[in-house]
Design an enzyme around this catalytic site. Structure first.
Site, PDB file in Angstrom:
ATOM      1  N   GLU A 141       0.809  -1.228   0.000  1.00 24.36           N
ATOM      2  CA  GLU A 141       0.000   0.000   0.000  1.00 24.36           C
ATOM      3  C   GLU A 141       0.837   1.270   0.000  1.00 24.36           C
ATOM      4  O   GLU A 141       1.761   1.437   0.791  1.00 24.36           O
ATOM      5  CB  GLU A 141      -0.920   0.004   1.228  1.00 24.36           C
ATOM      6  CG  GLU A 141      -1.867   1.186   1.279  1.00 24.36           C
ATOM      7  CD  GLU A 141      -2.904   1.079   2.383  1.00 24.36           C
ATOM      8  OE1 GLU A 141      -3.713   2.015   2.522  1.00 24.36           O
ATOM      9  OE2 GLU A 141      -2.908   0.058   3.113  1.00 24.36           O
ATOM     10  N   LYS A 194      -8.522  -1.422   1.234  1.00 26.14           N
ATOM     11  CA  LYS A 194      -9.524  -1.997   2.135  1.00 26.14           C
ATOM     12  C   LYS A 194     -10.183  -3.129   1.370  1.00 26.14           C
ATOM     13  O   LYS A 194     -10.792  -2.912   0.319  1.00 26.14           O
ATOM     14  CB  LYS A 194     -10.588  -0.963   2.562  1.00 26.14           C
ATOM     15  CG  LYS A 194     -10.227  -0.220   3.819  1.00 26.14           C
ATOM     16  CD  LYS A 194     -10.311  -1.106   5.035  1.00 26.14           C
ATOM     17  CE  LYS A 194      -9.547  -0.527   6.210  1.00 26.14           C
ATOM     18  NZ  LYS A 194      -8.132  -0.844   6.178  1.00 26.14           N
TER      19      LYS A 194
END
Length: 437
Positions: free
Chosen positions: A236, A252
């Site tokens: 990420e 997510k």
């Protein structure tokens, strides 16, 4: 202070990379950022190494961002380092009182004398205050080093990894969090737990090599700051600034991989269409949009990709990309402060989520769910999210890794626990077989 550059073409880039990282370990300060050739959108380098500090800044959370702003302005140069999650206490009226086995400083940056970047097969050395032939001598030394094999297993006893809280306690605390959600205190919160080992020594270089080989993540990092190490396989990006454009790419939504190609495609499709996972992602996208709007020129915040599923070695991940344009004179440290900590590791509303996280988690996050990266002399920057990572304090002989997930009204504690174990898999695998002393 003048920087001098020299570039070389290297045929066997993988061997060179391994030698380069091992060569850097002679220095007390090392930051190594590796894309693993993912060619992620908005990435500039395949790999970048910074080492051998000329100057440093090390501080706690109090006025941390202001001190970093002054340091970044004074150096007017490349600086590399990290911001711990607990700098939240500098952004809001918050505190961190949970157990801290690692004892890392809250903020640590340094101005490197030596920077090496790799883009395709081109290696560029960028040295500060260089002495005669220093680049050529270093390049020769790196090229001539024998490549050491990565140790996959060891005959030694494995490290005894302990859990900060056990399964029943995890369920109890997640259910408390669900009560907060039911009352409307928070809509979503990222709840995390720590796995750790005490009185333990590991080989940070070999451990990182094994973790990176298993994960091949696009925002991998190796960091050595004296006796404190980060071994990171992050998928990420937190925040990137290129000119007056700022980009955030929160994650997510997670699904396991399968060795069966048809089942793997099915798992990917299931994640793409999972209403709960999409809802979690969209909530964080809204939070990031709000955070970026604090710095952005009016009307420039844009969702470039929403809930796109990306595939990595260990898991499928749902990622969104949000961008914004900022004024030319906007201070780069201020942009980070206005968005920190990252929404994917906190929740919504952000401050309420951070307060509840502090109450219910059993450890101080520290560098976990913080960020590591760099600022350029022009004020651009690139920072990851410190997840899927092993942290190690060599002096305290303490090893730690943490995992978590977003809890919403639709969360089932058993499934959230299973997702945590899935995220912990790579770190557990890597530490198995390491020698305990």
């Amino acid at each position: 202070m003048l920087r001098k550059k020299s570039s070389f073409q290297v045929e066997n880039i993988e061997s060179f990379k391994q030698n380069l990282l091992e060569w850097s370990l002679q220095f007390e300060e090392v930051v190594w950022l590796d894309s693993n050739y993912h060619k992620a959108k908005y990435s500039t380098y395949d790999t970048i190494l910074a080492t051998d500090a000329l100057t440093t800044i090390v501080t706690d959370a109090q006025n941390g961002f202001e001190k970093l702003k002054e340091y970044q302005k004074e150096t007017n140069d490349w600086i590399f380092g990290y911001l711990s999650y607990d700098l939240k206490n500098d952004v809001e009226q918050l505190s961190s009182n949970n157990s801290d086995g690692l004892r890392f400083p809250e903020l640590y940056f340094f101005q490197p004398k030596k920077i090496v970047t790799i883009a395709d097969n081109k290696v560029t050395f960028d040295y500060l205050n260089m002495v005669d032939d220093e680049i050529e001598l270093d390049f020769s030394s790196i090229m001539e080093s024998p490549v050491k094999p990565i140790k996959i297993n060891s005959e030694s006893d494995p490290i005894r990894i302990r859990m900060r809280i056990f399964k029943d306690e995890y369920f109890k605390r997640v259910n408390q969090l669900l009560k907060h959600i039911g009352r409307g205190d928070v809509y979503e919160a990222n709840y995390c737990q720590e796995f750790y080992a005490e009185d333990t020594e590991i080989d940070p270089f070999q451990t990182y090599q094994r973790l990176n080989m298993i994960s091949e993540a696009p925002f991998a990092a190796f960091q050595k700051l004296n006796d404190k190490f980060l071994l990171c396989a992050s998928p990420e990006r937190y925040l990137r600034k290129i000119g007056n454009k700022v980009i955030s790419q929160p994650i997510k939504g997670t699904a396991r991989r399968s060795s069966n190609s048809l089942e793997d495609l099915h798992l990917k499709s299931e994640l793409k269409n999972d209403e709960k996972e999409r809802a979690e992602n969209v909530m964080i996208v809204d939070l990031v949009r709000n955070d970026l709007s604090k710095s952005a020129l009016k009307g420039t915040v844009l969702v470039e990709e929403l809930c796109k599923v990306h595939t990595f070695e260990q898991v499928h991940q749902m990622i969104s990309t949000i961008s914004a344009l900022v004024p030319d004179n906007k201070n780069p440290v201020e942009i980070i402060k206005e968005t920190f900590p990252m929404g994917s590791m906190t929740g919504a509303p952000k401050v309420s989520a951070m307060k509840i996280i502090e109450e219910l988690e059993a450890f101080k996050r520290g560098l976990y769910s913080g960020t590591v990266g760099y600022f350029t002399p022009e004020g651009d920057f690139d920072f990851n999210v410190v997840i899927r990572s092993i942290l190690y304090n060599a002096t305290k002989r303490y090893v730690s890794f943490s995992v978590g997930g977003a809890i919403t009204a639709k969360s089932v504690p058993e499934k959230e626990y299973e997702e945590c174990l899935l995220k912990a898999k790579a770190m557990r695998e890597v530490l198995e077989g390491q020698q305990k002393h």
